[in-house]
Design a protein around this motif. Structure first.
Motif, PDB file in Angstrom:
ATOM      1  N   SER A 127      -1.226   1.455  -5.286  1.00  0.00           N
ATOM      2  CA  SER A 127      -1.242   0.277  -4.415  1.00  0.00           C
ATOM      3  C   SER A 127      -1.842  -0.954  -5.084  1.00  0.00           C
ATOM      4  CB  SER A 127      -2.035   0.587  -3.140  1.00  0.00           C
ATOM      5  OG  SER A 127      -1.485   1.672  -2.451  1.00  0.00           O
ATOM      6  N   ARG A 176      -7.549  -6.197   1.209  1.00  0.00           N
ATOM      7  CA  ARG A 176      -6.526  -6.534   2.205  1.00  0.00           C
ATOM      8  C   ARG A 176      -6.948  -6.161   3.626  1.00  0.00           C
ATOM      9  NH1 ARG A 176      -2.158  -3.710  -1.725  1.00  0.00           N
ATOM     10  NH2 ARG A 176      -3.988  -2.408  -1.966  1.00  0.00           N
ATOM     11  N   ASP A 226     -10.840  -2.086   0.901  1.00  0.00           N
ATOM     12  CA  ASP A 226      -9.730  -2.798   0.266  1.00  0.00           C
ATOM     13  C   ASP A 226      -9.796  -4.276   0.644  1.00  0.00           C
ATOM     14  OD1 ASP A 226      -6.871  -3.851  -0.034  1.00  0.00           O
ATOM     15  OD2 ASP A 226      -6.676  -1.831  -0.872  1.00  0.00           O
ATOM     16  N   SER A 239      -4.936  -1.563  -5.729  1.00  0.00           N
ATOM     17  CA  SER A 239      -6.038  -1.936  -4.840  1.00  0.00           C
ATOM     18  C   SER A 239      -7.193  -2.586  -5.581  1.00  0.00           C
ATOM     19  CB  SER A 239      -6.582  -0.695  -4.118  1.00  0.00           C
ATOM     20  OG  SER A 239      -5.570  -0.077  -3.362  1.00  0.00           O
ATOM     21  N   CYS A 292       0.852  -1.196   0.000  1.00  0.00           N
ATOM     22  CA  CYS A 292       0.000   0.000   0.000  1.00  0.00           C
ATOM     23  C   CYS A 292       0.881   1.237   0.000  1.00  0.00           C
ATOM     24  CB  CYS A 292      -0.925   0.016   1.212  1.00  0.00           C
ATOM     25  SG  CYS A 292      -2.354  -1.050   1.026  1.00  0.00           S
ATOM     26  N   GLU A 296     -11.104  -3.469  -4.414  1.00  0.00           N
ATOM     27  CA  GLU A 296     -12.048  -3.197  -3.340  1.00  0.00           C
ATOM     28  C   GLU A 296     -13.305  -4.032  -3.495  1.00  0.00           C
ATOM     29  OE1 GLU A 296     -11.102   1.361  -2.017  1.00  0.00           O
ATOM     30  OE2 GLU A 296     -12.603   1.080  -3.592  1.00  0.00           O
ATOM     31  N   GLU A 331     -11.355  -2.565  -9.333  1.00  0.00           N
ATOM     32  CA  GLU A 331      -9.913  -2.371  -9.311  1.00  0.00           C
ATOM     33  C   GLU A 331      -9.667  -0.881  -9.486  1.00  0.00           C
ATOM     34  OE1 GLU A 331      -5.920  -3.953 -11.617  1.00  0.00           O
ATOM     35  OE2 GLU A 331      -7.834  -4.946 -11.965  1.00  0.00           O
TER      36      GLU A 331
END
Length: 172
Positions: free
Chosen positions: A149, A123, A121, A151, A29, A153, A144
């Motif tokens: 990063s 993660r 996110d 990311s 990130c 989501e 996306e």
């Protein structure tokens, strides 16, 4: 003592610092304020006129949490934004308090708003746990971001009344 208050444009730097700290907890990130967070330069204005952002400030005047809400054009759907909490403040009910303030504001200013959505996110396992605990359900939608990063989501949804009842300690 922690105070929850409406954010001002002057809070952008501290909100940025908070976001950077949270991003640093996750490998890969990247926090680049200039490239990806220009709204921090006038953060309260970014949420106006149909939205608001709150911050949680500790006794030293440091921002340790944030939560923003923006309304859809027809004002029937609200979306959570900038939900961040300093690691040292987690597990103490502060995120739930921020969400309660947001839900109370929605009920008072936008009573026709029935749905609350958010993107988190993939993660952010702890955030996903919190949202599920509060009554949000993950949808099949993903996006996306094509950000620094990389990311991905996931979307979560809930009805405002149920979330408000949960965070305010009432039965739905």
């Amino acid at each position: 003592m922690t105070e929850i208050r409406l954010a001002t444009n002057h809070d952008g730097d501290q909100i940025g610092d908070l976001i950077a700290k949270v991003f640093a907890e996750y490998p890969g990130c990247v926090f680049d304020r200039a490239a990806e967070f220009p709204e921090l330069d006038a953060i309260a204005d970014d949420f106006a006129p149909h939205g608001a952002i709150w911050v949680a400030e500790n006794a030293d005047g440091r921002i340790i949490g944030s939560l923003g809400i923006k309304l859809s054009a027809d004002q029937t759907v609200a979306e959570l934004h900038k939900v961040y909490l300093d690691k040292s403040s987690r597990g103490q009910g502060l995120a739930q308090q921020l969400l309660a303030v947001g839900c109370d504001w929605l009920s008072a200013h936008y009573p026709a708003c029935a749905e609350l959505v958010l993107w988190t996110d993939s993660r952010s396992v702890a955030a996903q746990y919190f949202y599920r605990k509060c009554g949000f359900a993950q949808t099949d939608l993903t996006r996306e971001l094509h950000d620094l990063s990389h990311s991905i989501e996931w979307q979560f949804r809930a009805d405002v009344a149920s979330i408000s009842a949960f965070v305010n300690g009432k039965t739905a």
